[in-house]
Design an enzyme around this catalytic site. Structure first.
Site, mmCIF file in Angstrom:
data_model
loop_
_atom_site.group_PDB
_atom_site.id
_atom_site.type_symbol
_atom_site.label_atom_id
_atom_site.label_comp_id
_atom_site.label_asym_id
_atom_site.label_seq_id
_atom_site.Cartn_x
_atom_site.Cartn_y
_atom_site.Cartn_z
ATOM 1 N N GLY A 114 0.800 -1.220 0.000
ATOM 2 C CA GLY A 114 0.000 0.000 0.000
ATOM 3 C C GLY A 114 0.830 1.266 0.000
ATOM 4 O O GLY A 114 0.538 2.224 -0.725
ATOM 5 N N ASN A 115 1.890 1.317 0.822
ATOM 6 C CA ASN A 115 2.769 2.482 0.808
ATOM 7 C C ASN A 115 3.556 2.537 -0.487
ATOM 8 O O ASN A 115 3.803 3.610 -1.043
ATOM 9 C CB ASN A 115 3.720 2.433 2.005
ATOM 10 C CG ASN A 115 2.996 2.624 3.320
ATOM 11 O OD1 ASN A 115 2.158 3.508 3.465
ATOM 12 N ND2 ASN A 115 3.295 1.783 4.292
ATOM 13 N N GLY A 133 -1.294 -3.420 5.747
ATOM 14 C CA GLY A 133 -1.504 -3.790 7.153
ATOM 15 C C GLY A 133 -2.428 -2.828 7.867
ATOM 16 O O GLY A 133 -3.271 -3.236 8.674
ATOM 17 N N ASN A 141 -2.822 -9.637 0.027
ATOM 18 C CA ASN A 141 -1.738 -10.320 0.724
ATOM 19 C C ASN A 141 -2.235 -10.650 2.131
ATOM 20 O O ASN A 141 -3.228 -10.094 2.610
ATOM 21 C CB ASN A 141 -0.452 -9.477 0.739
ATOM 22 C CG ASN A 141 -0.649 -8.101 1.359
ATOM 23 O OD1 ASN A 141 -1.745 -7.719 1.726
ATOM 24 N ND2 ASN A 141 0.424 -7.347 1.473
ATOM 25 N N GLU A 147 6.462 -7.527 8.922
ATOM 26 C CA GLU A 147 6.134 -7.858 7.544
ATOM 27 C C GLU A 147 6.836 -9.141 7.097
ATOM 28 O O GLU A 147 8.034 -9.323 7.337
ATOM 29 C CB GLU A 147 6.523 -6.715 6.610
ATOM 30 C CG GLU A 147 5.653 -5.478 6.778
ATOM 31 C CD GLU A 147 5.715 -4.567 5.573
ATOM 32 O OE1 GLU A 147 5.410 -5.048 4.453
ATOM 33 O OE2 GLU A 147 6.062 -3.388 5.735
#
Length: 279
Positions: free
Chosen positions: A74-75, A220, A157, A208
């Site tokens: 996502g980042n 997350g 994920n 992670e």
């Protein structure tokens, strides 16, 4: 051979970004663990390749610090959009292809992007995870010498979300591998340790899969918000601020999708000699 790269970060989740639209440079994938080593390599949570796509503006391939490939970050995807915006694609809306599907991003402010992350799945088979009933909400998981209450979420994920009283006192180097390598997760798992603050505010540390503890994890944060909505502790369709070690993300969980908004920043550009760093 010299590799040109851009170091970027989103809430401290830092990767090396490489323009691979003409192909992945020879030797890059083998060099990822060495490149990612802090103090000895360039340093980062891994490497993200910005590739050509037949169906979107670009394709993201993300690799963890150990060289394993992940389906989604996502980042990282916000930084891909920012890289494209800064280099040769100054669009306020763009689509990025990932192994978890095509994601739509919208530029909401300079260096700030909102991502349609897609729906969260609470089906343990989607992680996969063994021995859990669906939906996998607040179910027991025995590891690290105690029983935890886990909510399992797939954001493309796998995530295991657990609630703790104090995130700062956790020994994540000891705890994280117990979850990541637990036999109920045959492909490993990302683990979010969450302190509940209010219906619109969570505090998080993350371990992670393939990278260890990182300062932030966008998928997350989405998984954590979705987990606490599923438990009835956070509100659906309301912004939830997730405090990470590297900064804050705003997450909104709806019936259709999960929205994530956060920063993306270029740190520096450089080049490295691949054969030298491997040695």
């Amino acid at each position: 051979m010299y590799l040109e790269f851009t170091k970027m970060e989103g809430c401290g989740n830092d990767y090396l970004y490489v323009d691979c639209r003409s192909g992945i440079p020879q030797g890059l994938l083998e060099a990822i663990p060495a490149l990612s080593r802090r103090h000895f390599g360039v340093g980062g949570d891994g490497v993200i390749c910005i590739c050509a796509s037949q169906t979107a503006h670009a394709r993201m391939r993300m690799f963890n610090a150990d060289g394993s490939e992940g389906a989604m970050c996502g980042n990282g995807i916000r930084c891909v959009a920012q890289w494209l915006y800064e280099h040769d694609l100054p669009l306020d809306t763009m689509e990025i292809e990932t192994m978890a599907g095509i994601k739509t991003l919208r530029r909401t402010a300079p260096g700030q992007w909102q991502v349609d992350m897609g729906p969260a799945s609470l089906d343990p088979a989607s992680l996969p995870a063994l021995g859990f009933s669906a939906p996998a909400v607040d179910q027991p998981l025995q590891t690290a010498g105690k029983q935890w209450r886990a909510t399992l979420v797939s954001m493309g994920n796998p995530h295991c979300v657990v609630q703790v009283e104090n995130t700062r006192e956790l020994d994540l180097p000891a705890l994280g591998p117990c979850f990541e390598k637990h036999p109920v997760f045959p492909q490993g798992v990302n683990t979010e340790f969450i302190r509940y603050i209010s219906p619109t505010e969570l505090e998080m540390r993350v371990w992670e899969r393939g990278s260890g503890e990182t300062l932030a994890c966008g998928t997350g944060a989405c998984a954590a918000a979705a987990a606490f909505v599923a438990r009835g502790l956070c509100r659906k369709d309301q912004p939830i601020t997730v405090h990470l070690l590297g900064g804050d993300l705003s997450i909104r969980v709806t019936d259709q999708t999960v929205w994530m908004t956060g920063p993306a920043k270029t740190v520096f550009e450089g080049r490295v000699q691949l054969d030298q760093i491997q040695g």
